[in-house]
Design a protein around this motif. Sequence first.
Motif, PDB file in Angstrom:
ATOM      1  N   MET A   1       1.766  14.196  23.135  1.00 20.07           N
ATOM      2  CA  MET A   1       2.431  14.978  22.365  1.00 20.07           C
ATOM      3  C   MET A   1       2.558  15.309  20.721  1.00 20.07           C
ATOM      4  O   MET A   1       2.907  16.167  20.249  1.00 20.07           O
ATOM      5  CB  MET A   1       3.861  14.727  22.740  1.00 20.07           C
ATOM      6  N   THR A   2       1.917  14.477  19.988  1.00 24.40           N
ATOM      7  CA  THR A   2       1.991  14.269  18.751  1.00 24.40           C
ATOM      8  C   THR A   2       0.731  14.144  17.856  1.00 24.40           C
ATOM      9  O   THR A   2       0.035  15.095  17.394  1.00 24.40           O
ATOM     10  CB  THR A   2       2.880  13.176  18.121  1.00 24.40           C
TER      11      THR A   2
ATOM     12  N   SER B   1       8.758  19.679  29.316  1.00 21.70           N
ATOM     13  CA  SER B   1       8.713  19.358  28.043  1.00 21.70           C
ATOM     14  C   SER B   1       8.855  20.756  27.180  1.00 21.70           C
ATOM     15  O   SER B   1       9.310  21.242  26.230  1.00 21.70           O
ATOM     16  CB  SER B   1       7.657  18.596  27.404  1.00 21.70           C
TER      17      SER B   1
ATOM     18  N   VAL C   1      12.237  20.852  25.136  1.00 25.16           N
ATOM     19  CA  VAL C   1      12.106  20.684  23.790  1.00 25.16           C
ATOM     20  C   VAL C   1      11.201  21.890  23.028  1.00 25.16           C
ATOM     21  O   VAL C   1      11.585  22.574  21.972  1.00 25.16           O
ATOM     22  CB  VAL C   1      11.494  19.408  23.579  1.00 25.16           C
ATOM     23  N   ASN C   2       9.974  22.082  23.484  1.00 23.94           N
ATOM     24  CA  ASN C   2       8.861  22.568  22.563  1.00 23.94           C
ATOM     25  C   ASN C   2       9.219  23.945  22.423  1.00 23.94           C
ATOM     26  O   ASN C   2       9.128  24.545  21.277  1.00 23.94           O
ATOM     27  CB  ASN C   2       7.332  22.575  23.335  1.00 23.94           C
TER      28      ASN C   2
ATOM     29  N   LEU D   1      10.793  13.879  19.682  1.00 18.30           N
ATOM     30  CA  LEU D   1       9.525  13.658  20.678  1.00 18.30           C
ATOM     31  C   LEU D   1       9.430  12.182  21.057  1.00 18.30           C
ATOM     32  O   LEU D   1       9.502  11.892  22.225  1.00 18.30           O
ATOM     33  CB  LEU D   1       8.179  14.290  19.993  1.00 18.30           C
TER      34      LEU D   1
ATOM     35  N   GLY E   1       3.188  23.077  20.492  1.00 14.62           N
ATOM     36  CA  GLY E   1       3.326  21.828  19.531  1.00 14.62           C
ATOM     37  C   GLY E   1       2.587  22.401  18.287  1.00 14.62           C
ATOM     38  O   GLY E   1       2.971  21.929  17.314  1.00 14.62           O
TER      39      GLY E   1
END
Length: 309
Positions: free
Chosen positions: A40-41, A97, A101-102, A142, A238
Amino acid sequence: MSLLWVILGFILLVVGGEFLVRSSVALSFKFSISKMVIGMTVVSFATSAPELLVSLQAALSGSPAIAINNVVGSNIANIGLVLGITAIVGAISVDKSFYKVNWPVMMLFSIALYYFLKNDSVLVAFEGAILFVGLILFLFLLIRNAKNDTDIEEVDESLAVVSNFKIGVWLLIGATALYFGSEWLVDGAKDIATSIGVSEAVIGVSLIAIGTSVPELITSVVAAFKKHTDISVGNLIGSNIFNILGVVGITAMVKEIPVSLQVLTNDIYWVLGISLLVFPLMIIGYKINRLRGFALFAAYCIYIYFVVS
């Protein structure tokens, strides 16, 4: 000759992005970071490195219009071009997600960018710092959510046993390729814009934006061909978040960015519009099928038509 530099720049950006992703993931395993956090990062943000290098290079070389238009154009391309083509190749499932969040974060900071741009037609260091702080908070969110998330992002586990020497070589290759790729791409694009009488802003949202989105496009299409239907839309979203918070934020902190009339009157509305469009397309059936992929790709083609016409 300018076209050759642009092509070589594209190639080096792809190569540099690939080696940067490999080395970043391998380093993450060395520091015992979970696969969820890596996916995710590290991976999604590393694929945005070309946008960062190109934008910084453009701003420092006296072409700030290329910097902001590259980010705006890349965000439109990531959804319309990359997500559209990937869905045409194979339907894409949407993970949770995206809703949690995203997408909300992407919309929040897209609106924030709109406000900063419309406020005084220039991005100053203070506004860049606000965006960069937003990136830090997003990363924290995250990582905190990843602890309780059971959807594990697919990451190449063979990178967990790579030697430190090989990681160092990959980092060196990636950094060198990204540096020269960004320099050649910006210089070549500026020459092309001058020779054909097109503004740097137009080149930024079209040619350069598509070029810096190549890593995301190749990664997504290859995965679709391999029938990995669980591809995470969150990675593309992202990347858009990183473009706004990281690329624009860092570039504005390094050098003040004046905003072109084209961005203010056209491109920023396309960013907001196509970002909003992707939500209803994905909420129905929790996936993007081929028909919806064609809709996104068609929207991008319409955008490019209006940009170059």
